[in-house]
Design a protein around this motif. Structure first.
Motif, PDB file in Angstrom:
ATOM      1  N   GLY A   1      -5.600  -0.344  -9.691  1.00 57.84           N
ATOM      2  CA  GLY A   1      -4.732  -1.386 -10.223  1.00 57.84           C
ATOM      3  C   GLY A   1      -5.218  -2.797  -9.977  1.00 57.84           C
TER       4      GLY A   1
ATOM      5  N   GLU B   1      -0.432   8.181   0.833  1.00 65.49           N
ATOM      6  CA  GLU B   1       0.219   9.494   0.896  1.00 65.49           C
ATOM      7  C   GLU B   1      -0.705  10.530   1.516  1.00 65.49           C
ATOM      8  OE1 GLU B   1       1.651  10.647  -2.893  1.00 65.49           O
ATOM      9  OE2 GLU B   1       3.064   8.977  -3.069  1.00 65.49           O
TER      10      GLU B   1
ATOM     11  N   GLN C   1      -7.581   9.887  -4.365  1.00 68.79           N
ATOM     12  CA  GLN C   1      -7.501   8.457  -4.673  1.00 68.79           C
ATOM     13  C   GLN C   1      -8.889   7.886  -4.967  1.00 68.79           C
ATOM     14  OE1 GLN C   1      -4.642   5.858  -4.578  1.00 68.79           O
ATOM     15  NE2 GLN C   1      -6.350   5.299  -5.885  1.00 68.79           N
TER      16      GLN C   1
ATOM     17  N   LEU D   1       0.799  -1.225   0.000  1.00 73.41           N
ATOM     18  CA  LEU D   1       0.000   0.000   0.000  1.00 73.41           C
ATOM     19  C   LEU D   1       0.832   1.275   0.000  1.00 73.41           C
ATOM     20  CD1 LEU D   1      -2.879  -0.856   2.512  1.00 73.41           C
ATOM     21  CD2 LEU D   1      -3.070  -0.566   0.038  1.00 73.41           C
TER      22      LEU D   1
ATOM     23  N   THR E   1     -14.300   8.616  -4.643  1.00 70.81           N
ATOM     24  CA  THR E   1     -12.989   9.236  -4.455  1.00 70.81           C
ATOM     25  C   THR E   1     -12.874   9.752  -3.036  1.00 70.81           C
ATOM     26  OG1 THR E   1     -12.927   9.890  -6.780  1.00 70.81           O
ATOM     27  CG2 THR E   1     -11.399  11.001  -5.294  1.00 70.81           C
TER      28      THR E   1
ATOM     29  N   LEU F   1     -11.382   4.703  -5.332  1.00 68.80           N
ATOM     30  CA  LEU F   1     -11.583   3.345  -4.861  1.00 68.80           C
ATOM     31  C   LEU F   1     -12.777   2.748  -5.592  1.00 68.80           C
ATOM     32  CD1 LEU F   1     -11.091   3.814  -1.008  1.00 68.80           C
ATOM     33  CD2 LEU F   1      -9.419   3.035  -2.681  1.00 68.80           C
TER      34      LEU F   1
ATOM     35  N   LEU G   1      -8.094  -0.680  -5.143  1.00 64.71           N
ATOM     36  CA  LEU G   1      -7.476   0.430  -5.849  1.00 64.71           C
ATOM     37  C   LEU G   1      -7.596   0.166  -7.354  1.00 64.71           C
ATOM     38  CD1 LEU G   1      -4.247   0.761  -3.663  1.00 64.71           C
ATOM     39  CD2 LEU G   1      -6.214   2.303  -3.652  1.00 64.71           C
TER      40      LEU G   1
ATOM     41  N   CYS H   1      -8.594  -7.417   1.840  1.00 64.81           N
ATOM     42  CA  CYS H   1      -7.347  -7.019   1.197  1.00 64.81           C
ATOM     43  C   CYS H   1      -6.694  -8.207   0.518  1.00 64.81           C
ATOM     44  CB  CYS H   1      -6.392  -6.440   2.248  1.00 64.81           C
ATOM     45  SG  CYS H   1      -4.820  -5.864   1.586  1.00 64.81           S
TER      46      CYS H   1
ATOM     47  N   PRO I   1       3.121   2.725  -1.806  1.00 65.38           N
ATOM     48  CA  PRO I   1       3.276   3.604  -2.976  1.00 65.38           C
ATOM     49  C   PRO I   1       1.990   4.298  -3.430  1.00 65.38           C
ATOM     50  CG  PRO I   1       4.226   1.410  -3.356  1.00 65.38           C
ATOM     51  CD  PRO I   1       3.361   1.316  -2.153  1.00 65.38           C
ATOM     52  N   SER I   2       0.841   4.009  -2.813  1.00 60.42           N
ATOM     53  CA  SER I   2      -0.435   4.515  -3.310  1.00 60.42           C
ATOM     54  C   SER I   2      -0.681   5.954  -2.876  1.00 60.42           C
ATOM     55  CB  SER I   2      -1.588   3.628  -2.813  1.00 60.42           C
ATOM     56  OG  SER I   2      -1.756   3.767  -1.410  1.00 60.42           O
ATOM     57  N   ALA I   3      -1.465   6.661  -3.699  1.00 63.36           N
ATOM     58  CA  ALA I   3      -1.869   8.023  -3.357  1.00 63.36           C
ATOM     59  C   ALA I   3      -2.735   8.048  -2.112  1.00 63.36           C
ATOM     60  CB  ALA I   3      -2.622   8.639  -4.538  1.00 63.36           C
ATOM     61  N   LEU I   4      -3.483   6.963  -1.884  1.00 65.97           N
ATOM     62  CA  LEU I   4      -4.318   6.883  -0.694  1.00 65.97           C
ATOM     63  C   LEU I   4      -3.473   7.000   0.567  1.00 65.97           C
ATOM     64  CD1 LEU I   4      -6.993   6.286   0.773  1.00 65.97           C
ATOM     65  CD2 LEU I   4      -6.478   3.841   0.525  1.00 65.97           C
TER      66      LEU I   4
END
Length: 214
Positions: free
Chosen positions: A162, A30, A184, A23, A179, A186, A160, A124, A25-28
């Motif tokens: 991806g 961050e 991010q 998780l 969003t 979802l 996500l 998950c 690297p995700s914008a979520l």
């Protein structure tokens, strides 16, 4: 290919580490934890709450790679009433520190999209970044779909962007995306009972058509 097996309670820290690594690297994440130096610890501590909850009220499966745990899937049995995880009160505050409000907001948004009927909840599916590209996620999802087929109930998850294609290939259909603050997106996804088996059969049939007869 890895060996897929049920995780043991003693491995909950290793399971949590894979989820956090996937998780980060995700914008979520961050947005959840803007301070990069705190991000790994906070994500791991919050993920641990869900992992421990699944050991009691669901299942945790993992794939053993050449360098330890390569991938994990966490599932809750929501076809019966279960208590919520300890997301409120002192524990999540301790885990998330000043980011607890962000964590609670995302949790509430996901809850607002979750079905009220009995269902399997795939919380998950995570693959360690260094182990991606070897189809461990595909193998784990196939495994958990076979297990879910034994209890007649739909399956639901939030992914996500991806992760959409992977779940779609297992018979899941995408719902209306939403969003979270920070940008991010979802995507809730749902599969009817037995859809995973239908998708696997279709894929196997297509594969057989593409092979030359002996």
């Amino acid at each position: 290919m890895s060996r897929i097996r049920a995780a043991r309670w003693a491995e909950h820290a290793a399971v949590t580490a894979v989820i956090a690594d996937a998780l980060l690297p995700s914008a979520l994440v961050e947005w959840l934890v803007p301070e990069a130096t705190q991000r790994g610890r906070v994500v791991a501590d919050v993920a641990a709450i869900w992992v421990e909850h699944a050991f009691v009220h669901g299942e945790v499966y993992l794939a053993d790679g050449t360098e330890g745990v390569a991938a994990v899937v966490v599932r809750l049995h929501r076809y019966r009433a279960i208590p919520p995880p300890e997301m409120d009160g002192g524990r999540v505050v301790d885990a998330a520190d000043e980011h607890a409000a962000h964590v609670a907001l995302v949790d509430a948004l996901i809850l607002s999209h979750r079905p009220t009927e009995p269902h399997h909840h795939v919380v998950c599916l995570a693959v360690r970044p260094s182990a991606q590209g070897v189809e461990w996620g595909r193998a784990l999802l196939d495994h958990v779909c076979r297990r879910m087929d034994s209890v007649e109930a739909p399956s639901w998850t939030v992914v996500l962007p991806g992760g959409r294609d992977l779940f779609a290939s297992a018979g899941y259909t995408a719902g209306r995306q939403f969003t979270v603050p920070g940008g991010q997106t979802l995507c809730p996804m749902r599969a009817a009972s037995g859809a995973g088996g239908d998708a696997r059969s279709a894929a196997e049939t297509a594969g057989n058509r593409g092979r030359m007869s002996p």
